[in-house]
Scaffold this motif. Structure first.
Motif, short mmCIF file in Angstrom:
data_model
loop_
_atom_site.label_atom_id
_atom_site.label_comp_id
_atom_site.label_asym_id
_atom_site.label_seq_id
_atom_site.Cartn_x
_atom_site.Cartn_y
_atom_site.Cartn_z
N LEU A 166 0.54 -1.38 -0.35
CA LEU A 166 -0.18 0.25 0.05
C LEU A 166 0.80 1.06 0.19
CD1 LEU A 166 -2.87 -0.81 2.77
CD2 LEU A 166 -3.26 -0.34 0.18
N HIS A 167 2.49 1.31 0.46
CA HIS A 167 3.22 2.20 0.67
C HIS A 167 3.55 2.51 -1.05
CE1 HIS A 167 2.02 2.33 4.96
NE2 HIS A 167 2.65 3.60 5.05
N GLY A 168 3.76 1.16 -1.19
CA GLY A 168 4.78 1.29 -2.47
C GLY A 168 3.44 1.38 -4.21
N ILE A 169 2.56 1.74 -3.60
CA ILE A 169 1.81 2.09 -4.93
C ILE A 169 2.36 3.21 -5.59
CG2 ILE A 169 -0.28 2.17 -5.93
CD1 ILE A 169 -1.76 0.31 -3.96
N MET A 170 1.77 4.31 -4.42
CA MET A 170 1.98 5.77 -5.33
C MET A 170 3.04 6.38 -5.48
SD MET A 170 -0.86 8.38 -3.72
CE MET A 170 0.05 7.76 -1.57
N PRO A 171 4.84 5.29 -5.02
CA PRO A 171 5.59 5.76 -5.53
C PRO A 171 6.02 5.37 -7.49
CG PRO A 171 5.73 5.38 -2.91
CD PRO A 171 4.35 4.99 -3.56
N CYS A 172 5.89 3.57 -6.74
CA CYS A 172 5.81 3.23 -7.94
C CYS A 172 4.80 3.74 -9.12
CB CYS A 172 5.69 1.47 -7.48
SG CYS A 172 5.63 0.42 -9.04
N LEU A 173 4.26 3.66 -9.60
CA LEU A 173 3.41 4.29 -10.10
C LEU A 173 3.73 6.05 -10.61
CD1 LEU A 173 0.75 4.03 -11.87
CD2 LEU A 173 -0.73 5.45 -10.53
N VAL A 174 4.67 6.83 -9.98
CA VAL A 174 4.71 8.31 -10.50
C VAL A 174 5.82 7.86 -10.95
CG1 VAL A 174 6.11 9.99 -9.43
CG2 VAL A 174 4.18 9.02 -9.03
N LEU A 175 7.28 7.00 -10.32
CA LEU A 175 8.57 6.54 -10.98
C LEU A 175 8.54 5.53 -12.54
CD1 LEU A 175 11.62 6.56 -10.21
CD2 LEU A 175 11.38 4.21 -9.62
N GLU A 236 17.28 7.24 -15.96
CA GLU A 236 15.66 8.32 -15.28
C GLU A 236 15.53 7.89 -14.78
OE1 GLU A 236 11.61 9.65 -17.17
OE2 GLU A 236 13.40 8.29 -18.68
N ILE A 237 14.95 6.05 -13.59
CA ILE A 237 14.88 5.00 -13.79
C ILE A 237 15.79 5.52 -12.13
CG2 ILE A 237 14.83 3.05 -11.99
CD1 ILE A 237 13.47 2.28 -15.31
N ILE A 238 16.53 5.51 -12.08
CA ILE A 238 18.09 5.67 -11.29
C ILE A 238 17.62 7.15 -10.47
CG2 ILE A 238 20.36 5.97 -9.68
CD1 ILE A 238 20.06 3.58 -11.82
N THR A 239 18.04 7.94 -11.33
CA THR A 239 17.61 9.54 -10.80
C THR A 239 16.50 10.02 -10.10
OG1 THR A 239 16.99 10.50 -12.56
CG2 THR A 239 19.76 9.84 -12.24
N GLY A 240 14.85 9.63 -11.05
CA GLY A 240 13.62 9.45 -10.54
C GLY A 240 13.52 8.65 -9.72
N ALA A 241 13.81 7.59 -8.94
CA ALA A 241 13.77 7.24 -7.36
C ALA A 241 14.57 8.27 -6.80
CB ALA A 241 14.46 5.76 -7.59
N PHE A 242 15.25 9.11 -6.27
CA PHE A 242 15.92 9.73 -5.70
C PHE A 242 15.06 10.77 -5.29
CE2 PHE A 242 21.33 8.73 -5.07
CZ PHE A 242 20.71 8.33 -5.26
N ILE A 243 14.14 11.37 -5.99
CA ILE A 243 12.99 12.64 -6.10
C ILE A 243 11.88 11.48 -5.81
CG2 ILE A 243 11.71 13.94 -7.08
CD1 ILE A 243 14.20 14.35 -9.47
N VAL A 244 11.21 10.48 -6.15
CA VAL A 244 10.20 9.89 -5.86
C VAL A 244 10.25 10.10 -4.31
CG1 VAL A 244 8.51 7.81 -6.02
CG2 VAL A 244 9.44 9.20 -8.30
N GLU A 245 11.77 9.04 -3.41
CA GLU A 245 12.00 8.48 -2.39
C GLU A 245 12.01 9.73 -2.00
OE1 GLU A 245 14.65 4.63 -2.59
OE2 GLU A 245 15.12 6.55 -1.84
N SER A 246 12.30 11.28 -2.28
CA SER A 246 12.83 12.40 -1.67
C SER A 246 10.70 12.83 -0.73
CB SER A 246 13.20 13.59 -2.08
OG SER A 246 14.53 12.98 -1.74
N ILE A 247 9.84 12.81 -2.02
CA ILE A 247 8.12 12.89 -1.87
C ILE A 247 7.71 12.63 -1.08
CG2 ILE A 247 7.01 14.28 -3.39
CD1 ILE A 247 8.30 14.31 -5.46
N PHE A 248 7.62 11.12 -1.17
CA PHE A 248 7.39 9.99 -0.72
C PHE A 248 7.99 10.04 0.83
CE2 PHE A 248 5.66 9.38 -4.74
CZ PHE A 248 4.27 10.24 -4.36
N SER A 249 9.24 10.26 1.74
CA SER A 249 9.60 10.21 1.99
C SER A 249 9.84 8.30 2.60
CB SER A 249 8.68 10.15 3.81
OG SER A 249 8.81 11.91 3.42
N TRP A 250 10.21 8.04 0.98
CA TRP A 250 10.66 6.10 0.25
C TRP A 250 11.97 5.82 1.58
CZ3 TRP A 250 7.33 2.53 0.01
CH2 TRP A 250 8.05 1.04 -0.48
N PRO A 251 12.46 5.06 2.79
CA PRO A 251 13.19 5.05 3.00
C PRO A 251 14.50 4.29 2.75
CG PRO A 251 12.06 3.66 4.18
CD PRO A 251 11.39 4.11 2.86
#
Length: 302
Positions: A166-175, A236-251
């Motif tokens: 549930l926590h990963g649905i939105m970060p995964c979708l954005v990425l 793009e996926i690696i750099t995008g993961a940095f931005i997405v993790e910051s937005i969703f506080s993904w550890p």
């Protein structure tokens, strides 16, 4: 390649504005105390000597100590990398499954209504800014509908796989939203061109059904350009993961890297840069290997 990346990254980090020593300076410190701190951190040496000392430590498996966390950089990365790899892997799988499925549907219904709708959605998804899309998802699914959690990887006191999903649905979708659209467009164009080849007509003449031809013969040839796009989309996926993790506080490593940049934590920045570069190079190598698996002709040419 890793050596070149380390050299450029080290120089850029050291030449960037800011001084990490100032994070440890108090109003009562004398200039001598400040220089003593600088010497203890190794920042009083010439730039080339700092790089040689860092490189020697890296070759022995020592990435240094974090200036803000006061722990070995390697230990912090090892703790965070499973979360980042899980998010990246999930987005890749989601992108491939949905992109291939929608691409095949669009190609089989060329110039029909469903093809035009899917093509329009693909163009919209390619144009979506990731940050804006993340904010929209949080606003609707977290604030308005209260369906999905907005931050973190786990709910406090809850240890279940479903909670992580549930926590990963939105970060995964954005990425993955942009890659879904890109894969769909490439699958569509490749499938349309393959369906016009002579071998497809021969299979029809032997009595093969449309689905049999599509999934047993056409799809294998269609996957070749997807592997190319997969390798090209890894940065793009690696750099995008940095931005997405910051937005969703993904550890993951992304949030760790962003904090390190703001704190001028040189060892942590270099450690995350090298680990991200390694993942990128390894991913491209894996894409080259997959070429031989999908197309046996490449093996015979070696």
């Amino acid at each position: 390649m890793l050596l070149f990346i380390s050299l450029v990254s080290f120089a850029l980090i050291r030449l960037s504005p800011g001084d990490p020593v100032m994070s440890f300076v108090t109003p009562n410190m004398s200039p001598e105390d400040v220089e003593r701190i600088r010497a203890s951190m190794g920042l009083d040496q010439p730039l080339y000597q700092q790089y040689i000392y860092w490189l020697q430590n890296v070759l022995t498996g020592n990435l240094g100590y974090s200036l803000i966390n006061h722990r070995p950089v390697l230990d912090l990365i090892v703790e965070r990398i499973p979360a980042t790899l899980g998010l990246m892997g999930s987005s890749l799988v989601l992108s491939l499954i949905i992109g291939v499925l929608f691409g095949l549907i669009s190609a089989l219904n060329k110039n029909k209504l469903i093809d035009r709708v899917l093509s329009l959605l693909a163009y919209i998804c390619i144009s979506l800014p990731g940050l804006w899309f993340a904010m929209i998802l949080i606003y609707f699914f977290s604030l308005k509908l209260n369906w999905l959690p907005s931050i973190g990887m786990r709910t406090i006191g809850v240890n279940s796989v479903w909670d992580v999903i549930l926590h990963g649905i939105m970060p995964c979708l954005v990425l993955s939203i942009t890659n879904i659209a890109v894969y769909m467009r490439y699958i569509r164009s490749s499938t349309i061109s393959q369906l016009e080849e002579d071998y497809v007509q021969i299979q029809y003449a032997f009595g093969s059904t449309r689905m049999t031809v599509l999934f047993r013969h056409v799809l294998r040839n269609v996957l070749l350009p997807v592997i190319t796009i997969l390798g090209l989309s890894l940065p793009e996926i690696i750099t995008g993961a940095f931005i997405v993790e910051s937005i969703f506080s993904w550890p993951g490593m992304g949030s760790l890297g962003i904090n390190a940049v703001f704190a001028l934590d040189y060892p942590m920045i270099m450690g995350i840069t090298m680990m991200s570069s390694f993942l990128l190079i390894f991913g491209n190598l894996l894409a080259d290997v997959l070429y031989g698996v999908v197309d046996p002709r490449i093996k015979s040419m070696r």
